[in-house]
Design a protein around this motif. Structure first.
Motif, PDB file in Angstrom:
ATOM      1  N   HIS A  97     -14.786   0.105 -13.985  1.00 43.72           N
ATOM      2  CA  HIS A  97     -15.699  -0.815 -13.307  1.00 43.72           C
ATOM      3  C   HIS A  97     -15.889  -0.567 -11.809  1.00 43.72           C
ATOM      4  CE1 HIS A  97     -12.137  -2.885 -11.696  1.00 43.72           C
ATOM      5  NE2 HIS A  97     -11.646  -2.925 -12.937  1.00 43.72           N
ATOM      6  N   THR A  98     -15.008   0.184 -11.116  1.00 41.01           N
ATOM      7  CA  THR A  98     -15.131   0.256  -9.658  1.00 41.01           C
ATOM      8  C   THR A  98     -14.785   1.640  -9.127  1.00 41.01           C
ATOM      9  OG1 THR A  98     -14.474  -2.076  -9.490  1.00 41.01           O
ATOM     10  CG2 THR A  98     -14.406  -0.777  -7.461  1.00 41.01           C
ATOM     11  N   PHE A  99     -15.659   2.152  -8.220  1.00 40.13           N
ATOM     12  CA  PHE A  99     -15.312   3.322  -7.413  1.00 40.13           C
ATOM     13  C   PHE A  99     -14.611   2.801  -6.158  1.00 40.13           C
ATOM     14  CE2 PHE A  99     -18.906   5.031  -9.872  1.00 40.13           C
ATOM     15  CZ  PHE A  99     -18.339   6.205 -10.337  1.00 40.13           C
ATOM     16  N   ALA A 100     -13.297   2.791  -6.189  1.00 39.82           N
ATOM     17  CA  ALA A 100     -12.535   2.240  -5.065  1.00 39.82           C
ATOM     18  C   ALA A 100     -12.266   3.310  -4.019  1.00 39.82           C
ATOM     19  CB  ALA A 100     -11.227   1.647  -5.582  1.00 39.82           C
ATOM     20  N   ASP A 101     -11.519   2.942  -2.971  1.00 35.77           N
ATOM     21  CA  ASP A 101     -11.269   3.867  -1.859  1.00 35.77           C
ATOM     22  C   ASP A 101     -10.518   5.114  -2.302  1.00 35.77           C
ATOM     23  OD1 ASP A 101     -12.534   2.160  -0.152  1.00 35.77           O
ATOM     24  OD2 ASP A 101     -10.697   1.172   0.532  1.00 35.77           O
ATOM     25  N   SER A 102      -9.497   4.921  -3.163  1.00 30.13           N
ATOM     26  CA  SER A 102      -8.653   6.060  -3.553  1.00 30.13           C
ATOM     27  C   SER A 102      -8.670   6.333  -5.050  1.00 30.13           C
ATOM     28  CB  SER A 102      -7.202   5.808  -3.121  1.00 30.13           C
ATOM     29  OG  SER A 102      -7.118   5.561  -1.736  1.00 30.13           O
ATOM     30  N   ASN A 103      -9.065   5.368  -5.865  1.00 28.82           N
ATOM     31  CA  ASN A 103      -9.032   5.511  -7.316  1.00 28.82           C
ATOM     32  C   ASN A 103     -10.331   5.055  -7.947  1.00 28.82           C
ATOM     33  OD1 ASN A 103      -6.265   6.421  -7.755  1.00 28.82           O
ATOM     34  ND2 ASN A 103      -5.616   4.368  -7.117  1.00 28.82           N
ATOM     35  N   ILE A 104     -10.515   5.466  -9.163  1.00 33.24           N
ATOM     36  CA  ILE A 104     -11.523   4.861 -10.027  1.00 33.24           C
ATOM     37  C   ILE A 104     -10.796   3.796 -10.835  1.00 33.24           C
ATOM     38  CG2 ILE A 104     -13.111   5.219 -11.948  1.00 33.24           C
ATOM     39  CD1 ILE A 104     -13.537   8.052 -10.960  1.00 33.24           C
ATOM     40  N   ASN A 105     -11.159   2.543 -10.625  1.00 35.45           N
ATOM     41  CA  ASN A 105     -10.422   1.425 -11.230  1.00 35.45           C
ATOM     42  C   ASN A 105     -10.996   1.038 -12.587  1.00 35.45           C
ATOM     43  OD1 ASN A 105      -8.841   1.395  -8.953  1.00 35.45           O
ATOM     44  ND2 ASN A 105      -9.978  -0.297  -7.982  1.00 35.45           N
ATOM     45  N   PHE A 106     -10.123   0.564 -13.442  1.00 32.84           N
ATOM     46  CA  PHE A 106     -10.537   0.083 -14.761  1.00 32.84           C
ATOM     47  C   PHE A 106      -9.590  -1.041 -15.201  1.00 32.84           C
ATOM     48  CE2 PHE A 106      -7.648   3.628 -15.359  1.00 32.84           C
ATOM     49  CZ  PHE A 106      -6.780   3.225 -16.364  1.00 32.84           C
ATOM     50  N   THR A 107     -10.017  -1.771 -16.224  1.00 31.41           N
ATOM     51  CA  THR A 107      -9.250  -2.908 -16.754  1.00 31.41           C
ATOM     52  C   THR A 107      -8.892  -2.644 -18.198  1.00 31.41           C
ATOM     53  OG1 THR A 107     -10.387  -4.458 -15.277  1.00 31.41           O
ATOM     54  CG2 THR A 107      -9.269  -5.401 -17.191  1.00 31.41           C
ATOM     55  N   VAL A 108      -7.627  -2.919 -18.536  1.00 36.22           N
ATOM     56  CA  VAL A 108      -7.162  -2.832 -19.928  1.00 36.22           C
ATOM     57  C   VAL A 108      -6.966  -4.253 -20.434  1.00 36.22           C
ATOM     58  CG1 VAL A 108      -5.391  -1.935 -21.487  1.00 36.22           C
ATOM     59  CG2 VAL A 108      -6.003  -0.658 -19.416  1.00 36.22           C
ATOM     60  N   VAL A 109      -7.605  -4.574 -21.553  1.00 36.73           N
ATOM     61  CA  VAL A 109      -7.518  -5.919 -22.127  1.00 36.73           C
ATOM     62  C   VAL A 109      -6.580  -5.882 -23.333  1.00 36.73           C
ATOM     63  CG1 VAL A 109      -8.793  -7.865 -23.093  1.00 36.73           C
ATOM     64  CG2 VAL A 109      -9.874  -6.383 -21.374  1.00 36.73           C
ATOM     65  N   LEU A 110      -5.509  -6.675 -23.263  1.00 36.77           N
ATOM     66  CA  LEU A 110      -4.540  -6.812 -24.342  1.00 36.77           C
ATOM     67  C   LEU A 110      -4.507  -8.282 -24.784  1.00 36.77           C
ATOM     68  CD1 LEU A 110      -1.742  -4.697 -22.623  1.00 36.77           C
ATOM     69  CD2 LEU A 110      -3.303  -3.887 -24.397  1.00 36.77           C
ATOM     70  N   ARG A 111      -3.707  -8.562 -25.801  1.00 36.97           N
ATOM     71  CA  ARG A 111      -3.667  -9.952 -26.297  1.00 36.97           C
ATOM     72  C   ARG A 111      -2.249 -10.331 -26.719  1.00 36.97           C
ATOM     73  NH1 ARG A 111      -7.692 -13.278 -26.702  1.00 36.97           N
ATOM     74  NH2 ARG A 111      -7.681 -15.062 -28.091  1.00 36.97           N
ATOM     75  N   VAL A 112      -1.823 -11.543 -26.296  1.00 34.73           N
ATOM     76  CA  VAL A 112      -0.488 -12.057 -26.642  1.00 34.73           C
ATOM     77  C   VAL A 112      -0.614 -13.324 -27.486  1.00 34.73           C
ATOM     78  CG1 VAL A 112       0.775 -11.102 -24.685  1.00 34.73           C
ATOM     79  CG2 VAL A 112      -0.415 -13.284 -24.439  1.00 34.73           C
ATOM     80  N   LYS A 113       0.473 -13.641 -28.191  1.00 37.04           N
ATOM     81  CA  LYS A 113       0.487 -14.833 -29.045  1.00 37.04           C
ATOM     82  C   LYS A 113       0.566 -16.119 -28.234  1.00 37.04           C
ATOM     83  CE  LYS A 113       2.753 -12.377 -32.844  1.00 37.04           C
ATOM     84  NZ  LYS A 113       4.000 -12.252 -33.633  1.00 37.04           N
ATOM     85  N   LYS A 114       1.302 -16.069 -27.106  1.00 34.80           N
ATOM     86  CA  LYS A 114       1.459 -17.233 -26.244  1.00 34.80           C
ATOM     87  C   LYS A 114       1.236 -16.832 -24.789  1.00 34.80           C
ATOM     88  CE  LYS A 114       5.594 -18.284 -27.612  1.00 34.80           C
ATOM     89  NZ  LYS A 114       6.894 -18.988 -27.724  1.00 34.80           N
ATOM     90  N   TYR A 115       0.647 -17.743 -24.029  1.00 36.72           N
ATOM     91  CA  TYR A 115       0.290 -17.450 -22.644  1.00 36.72           C
ATOM     92  C   TYR A 115       1.505 -17.033 -21.819  1.00 36.72           C
ATOM     93  CZ  TYR A 115      -1.592 -18.229 -17.942  1.00 36.72           C
ATOM     94  OH  TYR A 115      -1.985 -18.074 -16.643  1.00 36.72           O
ATOM     95  N   GLN A 116       2.654 -17.681 -22.035  1.00 37.39           N
ATOM     96  CA  GLN A 116       3.831 -17.394 -21.223  1.00 37.39           C
ATOM     97  C   GLN A 116       4.442 -16.020 -21.509  1.00 37.39           C
ATOM     98  OE1 GLN A 116       3.223 -20.013 -23.167  1.00 37.39           O
ATOM     99  NE2 GLN A 116       5.091 -20.949 -23.987  1.00 37.39           N
ATOM    100  N   GLU A 131       1.203  13.500 -19.038  1.00 37.67           N
ATOM    101  CA  GLU A 131      -0.139  14.058 -19.187  1.00 37.67           C
ATOM    102  C   GLU A 131      -0.711  14.554 -17.859  1.00 37.67           C
ATOM    103  OE1 GLU A 131      -1.614  14.498 -22.002  1.00 37.67           O
ATOM    104  OE2 GLU A 131      -0.290  13.354 -23.323  1.00 37.67           O
ATOM    105  N   SER A 132       0.091  14.462 -16.779  1.00 36.89           N
ATOM    106  CA  SER A 132      -0.348  14.892 -15.437  1.00 36.89           C
ATOM    107  C   SER A 132      -1.606  14.152 -14.979  1.00 36.89           C
ATOM    108  CB  SER A 132      -0.599  16.414 -15.412  1.00 36.89           C
ATOM    109  OG  SER A 132       0.584  17.117 -15.723  1.00 36.89           O
ATOM    110  N   ILE A 133      -1.638  12.871 -15.263  1.00 42.62           N
ATOM    111  CA  ILE A 133      -2.725  12.018 -14.784  1.00 42.62           C
ATOM    112  C   ILE A 133      -2.246  11.346 -13.498  1.00 42.62           C
ATOM    113  CG2 ILE A 133      -4.152  10.001 -15.287  1.00 42.62           C
ATOM    114  CD1 ILE A 133      -3.980  10.748 -18.237  1.00 42.62           C
ATOM    115  N   GLU A 134      -2.998  11.491 -12.441  1.00 38.07           N
ATOM    116  CA  GLU A 134      -2.554  11.047 -11.124  1.00 38.07           C
ATOM    117  C   GLU A 134      -3.077   9.649 -10.810  1.00 38.07           C
ATOM    118  OE1 GLU A 134      -3.088  12.245  -6.402  1.00 38.07           O
ATOM    119  OE2 GLU A 134      -3.801  13.604  -7.980  1.00 38.07           O
ATOM    120  N   ILE A 135      -2.176   8.806 -10.302  1.00 42.93           N
ATOM    121  CA  ILE A 135      -2.549   7.520  -9.726  1.00 42.93           C
ATOM    122  C   ILE A 135      -2.397   7.668  -8.216  1.00 42.93           C
ATOM    123  CG2 ILE A 135      -2.042   5.049  -9.622  1.00 42.93           C
ATOM    124  CD1 ILE A 135      -0.766   5.287 -12.383  1.00 42.93           C
TER     125      ILE A 135
END
Length: 349
Positions: free
Chosen positions: A295-314, A334-338
């Motif tokens: 979603h974003t071309f940031a200053d140092s990274n290309i940012n993205f969001t990972v959506v997961l799901r839990v059974k309970k909020y806590q 995998e030699s993927i740089e952050i």
């Protein structure tokens, strides 16, 4: 024969025999009826019958003995002068004992019914407490009526006194009626995980609702501390109830990779890690398919969001922690740089 007849007609013998008969009846009730009934109710699907038997067993046993004691004392000539007062004492005790049995039985029946209804399953104890208080007030009115006490002046006095008490206990009454509002409107229920905005020093409170009482609501926070919050403040606050309409909730984890990364590879590796965590972690919804969105071309990274799901909020903190550890380990393989924040400076000649 005259000796036997006179002995059988002796008031002390009759009194002792009456009380002994009450003991026998109470014992037969306890042994024959209760124990037999318990065996029968153990084979039923519902535990309501067994709970009711456990509730009434001792009070009914005491009630039978008490009635036997009253009948026994009524045959003693020595107590004839005190019979009027004895009648009053026994009437008061029996009324309150019967009220106790009815109150406990009613609470068990209502509690069982509420638990059987999905939408009322987490209804707090406030309703049953109000029921018990109402029954004891009725018992008190019955006793006053038996003693021919004119309750009109009492009600008038209570009416005047209630105004003064209402002014003195304005905060307490506000909390009480706020508690009734919470129970009826049901923005929160016992067992819900909620967040209340800006109550303690402007900070939000997050935790599980333990109980909604007459005056306050108890919330257990994740550090396992109890916060007692006045119902009035809770009713006036903005509440985020993460347990409604359902317990499951999505967890979004923000990530970023360097501009030199192959985004197709990043998406494939990240999704593989997310699916592994989603299926193997007990706190997650294993049927949910993780989603990845750049979603974003940031200053140092290309940012993205990972959506997961839990059974309970806590449980979201556990999921985030495990996912971040697994993702960092996989990126290293995998030699993927952050990238960390980097600024390039160009000098013109």
């Amino acid at each position: 024969m005259n000796y036997i007849d006179s002995f059988l007609q002796n008031q002390y013998f009759i009194s002792l025999s009456t009380f002994f008969a009450a003991i026998v009846v109470a014992t037969v009730f306890d042994v024959a009826l209760i124990r037999y009934a318990k065996k029968v109710t153990r084979n039923t699907k519902s535990d309501l019958s067994e709970n009711i038997i456990n509730i009434i067993e001792k009070p009914v046993y005491i009630l039978i003995l008490f009635v036997g004691l009253y009948l026994s004392l009524s045959h003693l000539p020595l107590l004839n002068d005190y019979q009027f007062n004895i009648d009053r004492i026994f009437f008061v005790v029996i009324v309150f004992l019967v009220t106790f049995i009815i109150s406990r039985t009613s609470r068990a029946i209502i509690g069982h019914w509420l638990h059987a209804q999905e939408k009322y399953r987490k209804t707090p104890q406030l309703i049953t407490k109000i029921l018990s208080a109402s029954l004891y007030i009725i018992a008190l009115l019955i006793i006053l009526g038996h003693f021919r006490v004119n309750i009109t002046p009492i009600l008038a006095t209570v009416g005047v006194g209630s105004i003064a008490i209402g002014l003195a206990l304005q905060s307490t009454l506000a909390n009480f009626f706020a508690g009734l509002s919470i129970v009826s409107d049901r923005p929160v229920s016992v067992g819900d995980f909620i967040e209340v905005e800006g109550i303690v020093g402007g900070n939000n409170i997050a935790g599980t609702v333990e109980d909604i009482g007459w005056r306050s609501t108890r919330i257990r926070t994740q550090p396992d501390t109890i916060i007692v919050m006045p119902n009035n403040k809770l009713a006036e606050s903005t509440i985020v109830n993460t347990s409604k309409p359902r317990l499951e909730t999505s967890v979004m984890v923000e990530c970023g990779v360097s501009y030199n990364s192959d985004l197709e590879k990043v998406e494939k590796v990240t999704k593989d890690v997310a699916e592994t965590i989603q299926k193997n972690l007990p706190e997650t919804v294993d049927s949910f398919e993780p989603k990845i969105r750049f979603h974003t071309f940031a200053d140092s990274n290309i940012n993205f969001t990972v959506v997961l799901r839990v059974k309970k909020y806590q449980d979201r903190f556990t999921l985030k922690s495990e996912f971040i550890k697994a993702l960092k380990s996989r990126y290293d393989k995998e030699s993927i740089e952050i990238s960390w924040p980097v600024r390039k400076v160009y000098n013109e000649k």
